[in-house]
Structure formats: structure tokens, C-alpha cells
Enzyme design. Structure first.
Site, PDB file in Angstrom:
ATOM      1  N   GLN A 314      24.658-108.654  25.866  1.00 18.65           N
ATOM      2  CA  GLN A 314      24.450-107.215  25.619  1.00 18.65           C
ATOM      3  C   GLN A 314      23.375-106.628  26.542  1.00 18.65           C
ATOM      4  O   GLN A 314      23.457-105.472  26.939  1.00 18.65           O
ATOM      5  CB  GLN A 314      24.043-106.976  24.157  1.00 18.65           C
ATOM      6  CG  GLN A 314      25.143-107.255  23.148  1.00 18.65           C
ATOM      7  CD  GLN A 314      26.206-106.158  23.116  1.00 18.65           C
ATOM      8  OE1 GLN A 314      25.901-104.990  23.031  1.00 18.65           O
ATOM      9  NE2 GLN A 314      27.461-106.553  23.219  1.00 18.65           N
ATOM     10  N   ASP A 325      38.818 -97.184  32.100  1.00 16.49           N
ATOM     11  CA  ASP A 325      39.438 -96.853  33.384  1.00 16.49           C
ATOM     12  C   ASP A 325      39.494 -98.095  34.267  1.00 16.49           C
ATOM     13  O   ASP A 325      40.468 -98.355  34.958  1.00 16.49           O
ATOM     14  CB  ASP A 325      38.612 -95.791  34.118  1.00 16.49           C
ATOM     15  CG  ASP A 325      38.490 -94.485  33.351  1.00 16.49           C
ATOM     16  OD1 ASP A 325      39.356 -94.208  32.512  1.00 16.49           O
ATOM     17  OD2 ASP A 325      37.523 -93.747  33.597  1.00 16.49           O
TER      18      ASP A 325
END
Length: 370
Positions: A314, A325
Site C-alpha cells: 500500500q 484505463d
């Protein structure tokens, strides 16, 4: 395997200039923005774009959902340059010039319809607190960026699209022109984000019909829950031509609800979407849904497979905005080179994993993908 040829991948959508900034929760509340949501801008949102530039430290990137995707695909392919073609509408202004320059730098063969009635679209990406809550206000076209591969992004993002110039794309003024249509004829894989359904359904249908008639691959992204809900008539006019359908878990759930699938199980939703009627019977539809840490679901025929995503610490995540995308860009980069679907998914996971380590939909000079 054959190398990709120039203009083999065709994308059409809403070009945006992204404006990203870390903002506070008061800013979100002031403009009534919800995290993990995507909407079209209303009058009450117009002032926020000016305010974000004045109040916060901003960065600019070329963006828009489909443009991001073809840009990532080109980056994955590297050479030859201009494998990816992009059509969209911009204004005759400074931001439009920046977008043209950015497209050239990324080696995408962008052919914009330039008009002077509306300014080039802009997209404000508001990141709150740690990256786990992001709001993206998209002032402009299309894109509201698209879609998330939760694998890949921590939760929370709100997109507000103000479809300035991107909303002005005209089939007769651009797509129908002989020199532009020749680029459509050169392509073998087509990709359009669902956001463009709000702009030019007739342009999408012309390209989709060309793909079906010539047994080429036409792919579409659900892009956002509001597309599945409020533009479902346009979406379902295009669906019979869709060879590959992309989406994430939130969009899949809304699509299922609106289509009366009567299930919340993502694998069942993928199968039901796969089985919807189709024009080109030579190709079975493939449905690909990203769903975060749980991995990516792919339905092909009666089979549904789950592909685990790449693990990431993380602390390495900088910005999850371009993840969805990028996933599609990676997928299409292999598809256009006739790779297997498994290789396409792996490339999608790789590209998304790289993009979230950088601000905006940006990436290192070269990919390190086998």
C-alpha cells in the site's frame, strides 16, 4: 508473434486535460461530491475548477479515459510508434495545444476535431487524505476517467465530468472525412469508453458496424454506474456489436440491476452479459470485470475464470486514478499483437500495477513486461 502495425488500435473518446490536487473533505462537501462516484457536472460544480487551481497545488496531465488507455497500450508496445490512433474533440486554445503536444510525446496518432465554440475539456482529480479516498472532478470531456481496477486502487473516487469541447465531436465533421475514415479501415481492434455514449452514439455505431462487417474486434467499457443507469438505451444499441466488454465490480452491479439480471454475483453477471445478443456470430463476446483485490473475472463462452491481481505494498501506491484505463491499455496492447486472453489480462494487471505507483496516468520510459 507478429509485431503490431501502425494504426492497428483505434480509440475514440473525450480528450481531457487532467488537473490533480490533494484537497480537504470540506472541499468535497462544499460541492456535494461523493467518494467513489462519477457524475456529469452541473452549474453548481463549475466554480470548483477555478477554486481547486487557486486553493491547492495542482499538477497537469493529458487524460480522458480512452486517450489514457490508448496511450498506455502504445507505451506497452513501444515500437512501432503510432500503433494507437485516437479521435476526439478539443478547443482551439492553449489546453488543446498542450494535449496535441502530449499525444505526440506519447507516440499516439491523435487526430482531433478542433472547434472554437467550446474550450478544451479539463478534469479535476481531487485526492483527499491518503490516497485511499479520491475524488475526481472531471471538468470535461470524457472521460471521466474511467475505471478502476480495485486491485489496484484503494477505494474512493468521485468524478465530475463537464463535457466542454469533448461534447462537440461530430461524425459528419470528422469521422466521415475520407482521410479519417481511412484510419478506421486500417485498424483491427477498436476501443471506446462508455463515456462517449453521452457524446456521439452515431459515431460509435458507425465504427461498431464497420468492425462487425469486417470481423474486427470492437470493445467497449461500461465506464461508470451512471452510464449503465441513465444512458442504458444508447448502451444497449451498441451492445450487440461488442466483442469485448470491460467494467469493474460497481459498474457490473449497476448494469445487472438495470438489465434485470436478478443476481449480484459478479461471475453470473459476466455470464449473462456475455450471452446478450450479438451481431457478429463469428466471435463470441468476452466479458472482463475487474474487482479489486479479489481479482479479475473473465467470461468466455460458458467458462468464467478468475485471475489474481499483482500484489502491491500500500505504501507504494501514489495515485490510483489511471488504474482502470491502464488495465485496458495493457490488455489491448497484447490483443492487437494476437496474444492469448490470459496474456492480455496479465498485461492489464501489469500496466495498472505500474500506473498506480505514479501521479496521474503516467509511467516510466519503458515497460518491464515479458
Amino acid at each position: 508473434m507478429p509485431a503490431a502495425s501502425q494504426n492497428a488500435l483505434f480509440g475514440m473518446g473525450n480528450p481531457l486535460l487532467d488537473i490533480s490536487a490533494v484537497v480537504d473533505k470540506d472541499f468535497l462537501e462544499k460541492y456535494g461530491l461523493k467518494t467513489n462516484d462519477q457524475i456529469l457536472a452541473e452549474d453548481k460544480h463549475k466554480a470548483m475548477f477555478e477554486e481547486i487551481v487557486k486553493k491547492f497545488k495542482v499538477e497537469y496531465h493529458a487524460g480522458g479515459s480512452t486517450q489514457n488507455t490508448v496511450k498506455v497500450a502504445q507505451w506497452m508496445i513501444q515500437r512501432p510508434h503510432k500503433v494507437a490512433t485516437f479521435f476526439g474533440c478539443i478547443g482551439k486554445d492553449k489546453f488543446g495545444e498542450i494535449l496535441k503536444q502530449k499525444a505526440e510525446e506519447s507516440h499516439v496518432d491523435a487526430h482531433y476535431y478542433e472547434q472554437s465554440e467550446e474550450p478544451t475539456g479539463t478534469c479535476a482529480a481531487c485526492i483527499t487524505g491518503d490516497n485511499s479516498a479520491q475524488v475526481v472532478a472531471v471538468c470535461a470531456p470524457t472521460g471521466v476517467r474511467e475505471h478502476r481496477c480495485d486491485a489496484i486502487r484503494p477505494d474512493g473516487r468521485s468524478l465530475v465530468a463537464n463535457l466542454a469541447a469533448a461534447n462537440c465531436y461530430k461524425k459528419d465533421k470528422h469521422l466521415d472525412l475520407e482521410e479519417n475514415w481511412e484510419l478506421v479501415e486500417k485498424a483491427k481492434v477498436f476501443y471506446i469508453a462508455g463515456f462517449f455514449l453521452t457524446v456521439s452514439l452515431e459515431s460509435i455505431l458507425k465504427v461498431a458496424k464497420h468492425a462487425a462487417e469486417n470481423n474486427k474486434i470492437f470493445s467497449l467499457n461500461l465506464s461508470a454506474p451512471f452510464i449503465c443507469q441513465f444512458f442504458k438505451d444508447a448502451l444497449m444499441k451498441v451492445m450487440p456489436y461488442v466483442d469485448i466488454l470491460f467494467g469493474n465490480e460497481t459498474e457490473a452491479a449497476m448494469f445487472a440491476q438495470e438489465q434485470g439480471f436478478e443476481t449480484e454475483d459478479i461471475e453470473e453477471i459476466a455470464q449473462k452479459a456475455q450471452a446478450l445478443s450479438k451481431v457478429n456470430k463469428k466471435r463470441q463476446r468476452i466479458v472482463v470485470f475487474t474487482q479489486g483485490k479479489e481479482g479479475t473475472v473473465m467470461a468466455e463462452g460458458k467458462d468464467v475464470e478468475m485471475f489474481p491481481v499483482l500484489k502491491i505494498d500500500q505504501s507504494k501506491i501514489v495515485d490510483t486514478n489511471g488504474a482502470g484505463d491502464a488495465f485496458v491499455g495493457g490488455f489491448l496492447s497484447e490483443l492487437v499483437q494476437d496474444k492469448t486472453l490470459e496474456e492480455c489480462v496479465s498485461a492489464g494487471h501489469y500496466a495498472a500495477n505500474v500506473i498506480i505507483r505514479h501521479a496521474g496516468c503516467t509511467f516510466p520510459e519503458k515497460p518491464d513486461f515479458p
